[in-house]
Design a protein around this motif. Structure first.
Motif, PDB file in Angstrom:
ATOM      1  N   ARG A 106     -27.779  -6.987 -15.882  1.00  0.00           N
ATOM      2  CA  ARG A 106     -26.600  -6.609 -16.659  1.00  0.00           C
ATOM      3  C   ARG A 106     -26.792  -5.191 -17.168  1.00  0.00           C
ATOM      4  O   ARG A 106     -27.832  -4.862 -17.744  1.00  0.00           O
ATOM      5  N   ARG A 107     -25.798  -4.357 -16.974  1.00  0.00           N
ATOM      6  CA  ARG A 107     -25.850  -2.982 -17.465  1.00  0.00           C
ATOM      7  C   ARG A 107     -25.482  -2.974 -18.945  1.00  0.00           C
ATOM      8  O   ARG A 107     -24.454  -3.530 -19.340  1.00  0.00           O
ATOM      9  N   LEU A 108     -26.333  -2.342 -19.748  1.00  0.00           N
ATOM     10  CA  LEU A 108     -26.149  -2.312 -21.193  1.00  0.00           C
ATOM     11  C   LEU A 108     -26.015  -0.882 -21.693  1.00  0.00           C
ATOM     12  O   LEU A 108     -26.716   0.020 -21.223  1.00  0.00           O
ATOM     13  N   VAL A 109     -25.142  -0.701 -22.651  1.00  0.00           N
ATOM     14  CA  VAL A 109     -24.977   0.558 -23.357  1.00  0.00           C
ATOM     15  C   VAL A 109     -25.330   0.272 -24.813  1.00  0.00           C
ATOM     16  O   VAL A 109     -24.699  -0.567 -25.461  1.00  0.00           O
ATOM     17  N   LEU A 110     -26.378   0.947 -25.316  1.00  0.00           N
ATOM     18  CA  LEU A 110     -26.901   0.686 -26.652  1.00  0.00           C
ATOM     19  C   LEU A 110     -26.615   1.851 -27.591  1.00  0.00           C
ATOM     20  O   LEU A 110     -26.866   3.007 -27.244  1.00  0.00           O
ATOM     21  N   CYS A 111     -26.116   1.549 -28.758  1.00  0.00           N
ATOM     22  CA  CYS A 111     -25.898   2.542 -29.796  1.00  0.00           C
ATOM     23  C   CYS A 111     -25.877   1.799 -31.130  1.00  0.00           C
ATOM     24  O   CYS A 111     -25.594   0.590 -31.168  1.00  0.00           O
ATOM     25  N   HIS A 112     -26.183   2.498 -32.206  1.00  0.00           N
ATOM     26  CA  HIS A 112     -26.083   1.851 -33.517  1.00  0.00           C
ATOM     27  C   HIS A 112     -24.635   1.477 -33.814  1.00  0.00           C
ATOM     28  O   HIS A 112     -24.357   0.462 -34.445  1.00  0.00           O
ATOM     29  N   TYR A 113     -23.714   2.290 -33.327  1.00  0.00           N
ATOM     30  CA  TYR A 113     -22.293   2.114 -33.625  1.00  0.00           C
ATOM     31  C   TYR A 113     -21.556   1.437 -32.479  1.00  0.00           C
ATOM     32  O   TYR A 113     -21.847   1.664 -31.311  1.00  0.00           O
ATOM     33  N   ALA A 114     -20.579   0.628 -32.838  1.00  0.00           N
ATOM     34  CA  ALA A 114     -19.730  -0.023 -31.834  1.00  0.00           C
ATOM     35  C   ALA A 114     -18.771   1.014 -31.253  1.00  0.00           C
ATOM     36  O   ALA A 114     -18.305   1.907 -31.955  1.00  0.00           O
ATOM     37  N   PHE A 115     -18.492   0.878 -29.965  1.00  0.00           N
ATOM     38  CA  PHE A 115     -17.571   1.783 -29.288  1.00  0.00           C
ATOM     39  C   PHE A 115     -16.248   1.079 -29.016  1.00  0.00           C
ATOM     40  O   PHE A 115     -16.191  -0.138 -28.892  1.00  0.00           O
ATOM     41  N   ARG A 116     -15.192   1.836 -28.864  1.00  0.00           N
ATOM     42  CA  ARG A 116     -13.922   1.292 -28.372  1.00  0.00           C
ATOM     43  C   ARG A 116     -13.945   1.250 -26.842  1.00  0.00           C
ATOM     44  O   ARG A 116     -13.297   0.426 -26.226  1.00  0.00           O
ATOM     45  N   THR A 117     -14.657   2.183 -26.250  1.00  0.00           N
ATOM     46  CA  THR A 117     -14.856   2.223 -24.808  1.00  0.00           C
ATOM     47  C   THR A 117     -16.234   2.823 -24.563  1.00  0.00           C
ATOM     48  O   THR A 117     -16.790   3.475 -25.444  1.00  0.00           O
ATOM     49  N   TRP A 118     -16.812   2.569 -23.400  1.00  0.00           N
ATOM     50  CA  TRP A 118     -18.157   3.057 -23.108  1.00  0.00           C
ATOM     51  C   TRP A 118     -18.343   3.194 -21.610  1.00  0.00           C
ATOM     52  O   TRP A 118     -17.547   2.686 -20.820  1.00  0.00           O
ATOM     53  N   ASN A 119     -19.391   3.895 -21.242  1.00  0.00           N
ATOM     54  CA  ASN A 119     -19.698   4.132 -19.837  1.00  0.00           C
ATOM     55  C   ASN A 119     -19.865   2.799 -19.110  1.00  0.00           C
ATOM     56  O   ASN A 119     -20.635   1.949 -19.534  1.00  0.00           O
ATOM     57  N   GLY A 120     -19.128   2.615 -18.048  1.00  0.00           N
ATOM     58  CA  GLY A 120     -19.235   1.405 -17.235  1.00  0.00           C
ATOM     59  C   GLY A 120     -18.418   0.226 -17.725  1.00  0.00           C
ATOM     60  O   GLY A 120     -18.518  -0.862 -17.160  1.00  0.00           O
ATOM     61  N   ILE A 121     -17.597   0.399 -18.741  1.00  0.00           N
ATOM     62  CA  ILE A 121     -16.828  -0.740 -19.276  1.00  0.00           C
ATOM     63  C   ILE A 121     -15.983  -1.403 -18.186  1.00  0.00           C
ATOM     64  O   ILE A 121     -15.886  -2.624 -18.137  1.00  0.00           O
ATOM     65  N   GLY A 122     -15.419  -0.602 -17.297  1.00  0.00           N
ATOM     66  CA  GLY A 122     -14.578  -1.154 -16.227  1.00  0.00           C
ATOM     67  C   GLY A 122     -15.367  -1.822 -15.116  1.00  0.00           C
ATOM     68  O   GLY A 122     -14.797  -2.494 -14.269  1.00  0.00           O
ATOM     69  N   ARG A 123     -16.687  -1.656 -15.153  1.00  0.00           N
ATOM     70  CA  ARG A 123     -17.548  -2.262 -14.140  1.00  0.00           C
ATOM     71  C   ARG A 123     -18.462  -3.322 -14.759  1.00  0.00           C
ATOM     72  O   ARG A 123     -19.494  -3.665 -14.189  1.00  0.00           O
ATOM     73  N   GLY A 124     -18.087  -3.811 -15.928  1.00  0.00           N
ATOM     74  CA  GLY A 124     -18.816  -4.927 -16.527  1.00  0.00           C
ATOM     75  C   GLY A 124     -19.939  -4.577 -17.481  1.00  0.00           C
ATOM     76  O   GLY A 124     -20.639  -5.468 -17.954  1.00  0.00           O
ATOM     77  N   ALA A 125     -20.130  -3.292 -17.793  1.00  0.00           N
ATOM     78  CA  ALA A 125     -21.195  -2.916 -18.726  1.00  0.00           C
ATOM     79  C   ALA A 125     -20.914  -3.504 -20.111  1.00  0.00           C
ATOM     80  O   ALA A 125     -19.757  -3.649 -20.523  1.00  0.00           O
ATOM     81  N   ILE A 126     -21.968  -3.824 -20.817  1.00  0.00           N
ATOM     82  CA  ILE A 126     -21.899  -4.466 -22.129  1.00  0.00           C
ATOM     83  C   ILE A 126     -22.365  -3.478 -23.185  1.00  0.00           C
ATOM     84  O   ILE A 126     -23.373  -2.800 -23.008  1.00  0.00           O
TER      85      ILE A 126
END
Length: 176
Positions: A106-126
Motif C-alpha cells: 500500500r502506498r502511504l503519504v505521511l505528514c503530521h497534518y491531514a491533507f484534502r488531497t495528496w500524491n497518488g490519491i487517485g491511484r489508491g494512496a493512503i
C-alpha cells in the motif's frame, strides 16, 4: 520487519490531560503508560513512524531519555509541537516533514497534518496523519494515527485500515 505508526504522544505536555481528556491521573502516569504500551508491541527490530508532536515540556535530556527507552527504529515526521529537543534527539533514524513509503503493498503519504488531497490519491494512496486528536472527520483513504484515535500503542497498517470499519460497524449496531 513490522512497521508501526503513531502520533501525538505529547510526552511531558500537561495540556493533553485537560484538553484531550486522556484517562491518566497525572502526567507521570500518562508518560509511563504510553512508554509501557509502546514497549508491549514494538520490538527492537521493528520500524516506527511517529507522525509528530512527540514531546512538549520536558527538558532536552528527558526527551532523549524517553526516546532512547522506546524500542524500534524510529522515524519522526515533524509536528507543530516538536521543538529542538525532539528534533535533535539522537535516537531518530530520520527526521522530516513528509514521507512517502510502501507498506504491505500500500502506498502511504505521511505528514503530521491531514491533507484534502495528496500524491497518488487517485491511484489508491493512503494519507496517514496526526494533529487532529481524533476530532477531524476523515475523508476516504485518510487515517488519523494519533493515540487519541488509535490508542496508546503504535498500530500496524492493518489495524489502522480496519479501525474505521470497526467504528462504523459499532455505530450501525446501536442505531435504531
Amino acid at each position: 520487519m513490522p512497521v508501526w505508526f503513531t502520533s501525538d504522544t505529547h510526552f511531558g505536555d500537561s495540556r493533553v490531560l485537560r484538553i484531550d481528556k486522556r484517562p491518566y491521573t497525572d502526567l507521570a502516569a500518562h508518560d509511563a503508560a504510553l512508554i509501557t504500551a509502546w514497549s508491549a508491541v514494538v520490538k527492537p527490530e521493528d520500524e516506527v513512524w511517529h507522525l509528530g508532536d512527540f514531546a512538549l515540556g520536558p527538558s532536552d535530556t528527558r526527551i532523549a531519555e524517553i526516546l532512547a527507552s522506546l524500542p524500534g527504529t524510529k522515524h519522526l515526521i515533524v509536528g507543530n509541537n516538536d521543538g529542538p529537543g525532539t528534533l535533535h534527539a539522537s535516537d531518530w533514524t530520520s527526521v522530516s516533514h513528509y514521507a512517502e513509503l510502501t507498506v504491505d503493498d500500500r502506498r502511504l503519504v505521511l505528514c503530521h497534518y491531514a491533507f484534502r488531497t495528496w500524491n497518488g490519491i487517485g491511484r489508491g494512496a493512503i494519507n496517514l496523519h496526526g494533529h487532529s486528536h481524533n476530532r477531524l472527520k476523515p475523508i476516504p483513504r485518510q487515517y488519523d494515527v494519533g493515540i487519541d484515535a488509535q490508542g496508546p500503542a503504535p498500530v500496524s497498517l492493518a489495524a489502522i485500515l480496519t479501525s474505521r470499519r470497526k467504528r462504523t460497524a459499532a455505530h450501525k449496531s446501536v442505531e435504531p
